[in-house]
Design a protein around this motif. Structure first.
Motif, short mmCIF file in Angstrom:
data_model
loop_
_atom_site.label_atom_id
_atom_site.label_comp_id
_atom_site.label_asym_id
_atom_site.label_seq_id
_atom_site.Cartn_x
_atom_site.Cartn_y
_atom_site.Cartn_z
N UNK A 187 1.06 -1.32 -0.05
CA UNK A 187 0.03 0.16 -0.13
C UNK A 187 0.98 1.33 0.01
N UNK A 188 2.03 1.16 0.69
CA UNK A 188 2.85 2.39 0.95
C UNK A 188 3.42 2.60 -0.38
N UNK A 189 4.00 1.52 -0.95
CA UNK A 189 4.74 1.65 -2.50
C UNK A 189 3.92 2.20 -3.45
N UNK A 190 2.51 1.72 -3.48
CA UNK A 190 1.31 2.13 -4.49
C UNK A 190 1.10 3.43 -4.20
N UNK A 191 1.10 4.17 -3.04
CA UNK A 191 0.79 5.25 -2.80
C UNK A 191 1.70 6.16 -3.82
N UNK A 192 3.08 6.00 -3.56
CA UNK A 192 4.03 6.75 -4.21
C UNK A 192 3.76 6.70 -5.65
N UNK A 193 3.42 5.50 -6.20
CA UNK A 193 3.42 4.89 -7.50
C UNK A 193 2.14 5.83 -8.04
N UNK A 194 1.33 5.82 -7.47
CA UNK A 194 0.02 6.54 -8.03
C UNK A 194 0.24 8.06 -7.97
N UNK A 195 0.65 8.35 -6.89
CA UNK A 195 1.21 9.98 -7.02
C UNK A 195 2.05 10.32 -8.05
N UNK A 196 2.98 9.55 -8.35
CA UNK A 196 4.13 9.79 -9.35
C UNK A 196 3.37 9.76 -10.79
#
Ligand code: ATP
Length: 368
Positions: free
Chosen positions: A171-180
């Motif tokens: 979830x933490x990784x995907x937060x960054x991914x989506x924001x990117x």
């Protein structure tokens, strides 16, 4: 569809007469990331589905600049959707899933291939293109769902709890991914979540909903430092909330009586004297001292100490039975007498404290 603003004007939805969403007014600028936040059943998904066109509005209108979009069917709004359960076609490969929308539009084959490859690269799945969704991890499947939405170059991307089926690390990784992705593609994103940390870390602005009504719209900083209601404060992690009475009002500075204890705090809006209010202060804003003298200081006895990494989460009871949660680096043990300093600027005063949930009785009282 190019646009500069998406505008929701008095958007409401009723289900068999019961309002799920009332009078939502919201203007979203192109390129903005807006999170709809609130507890289960507050109307977040209803709001998103109204924007998507998956359910009709009971009232209000939706505009993209001066074009009305609430009258258009979902496929003509040009919005991309990403759901919690990915909603991938299980019998199609990753590539086929991503190119599906482009094929439906009957675009030339070369363009379909090129855009699909680019979308897969964006979500780092180019080497998984031949697999079926069932052969991928949850995080990879959600990335396929995101690629499938962005490949259509939507004017707005709508995401409904896209990370809630993933484990904490992913979830933490995907937060960054989506924001990117949001930033690099210049997307306009509306993101539904019940997780305030997720919303605070990802969104430019948050809309906090409760029982179908907007409680507050603001930036993460505004909601954190100036919550408009005790519900927002509660949702933002303010654990020390108590009902009180405003006994002295001088502008935004309010003296409150909390079960015989006099404290001074700051109100977000004008309050009449004598009004029932709620007071709240974050655990990290309370200073623990040993000196009980001075304004805004309350004597208390430590009841519980929990070690939490670099700090301790401490619960302390005052003589009149208020239970404060405090964060401190001081090494304390249950039974220690302490003084809690509640800085006036940090002690927030909200209108209407009588509907605060009753505190759970301390363990000692339950067992005695
Ligand atoms: P969650 O996080 O649990 O999905 P939510 O904030 O997204 O909650 P909604 O799904 O928008 O909430 O639901 C808001 C209210 O509308 C709830 O009381 C829900 O029971 C009701 N509701 C939603 N969809 C329907 C429906 N199709 N028929 C009847 N009631 C509905």
């Amino acid at each position: 569809m190019s646009f500069s603003q998406l505008r929701l004007e008095g958007v409401g939805r009723r289900f068999t007469g019961t309002p799920a969403l009332e009078e939502l007014d919201l203007t979203i600028s192109r390129g903005e990331f807006v999170a709809l936040l609130g507890p289960s059943g507050c109307g977040k998904s209803t709001a998103l589905n109204c924007v998507a066109g998956l359910i009709p509005l009971s009232s209000g209108r939706i505009w993209m600049d001066d074009r009305r979009v609430d009258v258009l069917p979902p496929e003509r709004r040009g919005f991309g959707m990403v759901f919690q359960n990915y909603a991938l076609f299980p019998h199609l490969t990753v590539r086929r899933n991503v190119e599906f929308g482009l094929r439906m539009r009957r675009l030339p084959k070369a363009e379909v291939t090129e855009r699909t490859t680019r979308a897969l690269e964006l979500v780092h799945l180019e080497d998984q293109a031949g697999k079926l969704p069932g052969q991928l991890s949850g995080g990879q499947q959600q990335r396929v769902a995101i690629a499938r939405a962005v490949v259509l170059e939507p004017s707005v991307v709508l995401m409904d709890e896209p990370l809630s089926n993933l484990d904490a690390k992913l979830r933490l990784e995907m937060r960054t991914e989506i924001r990117r992705l949001h930033q690099s593609l210049g997307l306009t994103t509306i993101y539904v979540t019940h997780d305030q940390e997720e919303a605070l870390s990802m969104a430019d602005r948050l809309v906090v909903l409760r029982q179908g009504r907007v409680q507050q719209i603001g930036t993460p900083e505004q909601l954190h430092s100036q919550p408009a209601t005790w519900h927002v404060a509660d949702f933002m992690g303010c654990r020390n909330l108590f009902p009180a009475t405003a006994v002295g009002v001088s502008g935004r500075t309010v003296t409150v009586d909390v079960d015989g204890l006099r404290l001074r705090g700051s109100a977000a809006a004008d309050l009449p004297q004598g009004e029932r209010v709620a007071i709240g202060i974050r655990p990290e804003d309370i200073e623990v001292t040993t000196d009980p003298a001075g304004d805004g200081t309350v004597a208390a006895t430590v009841s519980v100490v929990e070690y939490q990494g670099r700090e301790f989460a401490v619960e302390a009871l005052t003589g009149n039975g208020l239970r404060f949660h405090v964060r401190t680096s001081a090494r304390l043990v249950p039974g220690d007498a302490v003084a809690l300093r509640l800085p006036e600027q940090r002690l927030l005063v909200f209108p209407g404290g009588d509907d605060l949930p009753q505190p759970i009785a301390p363990l000692a009282e339950v067992t005695s």
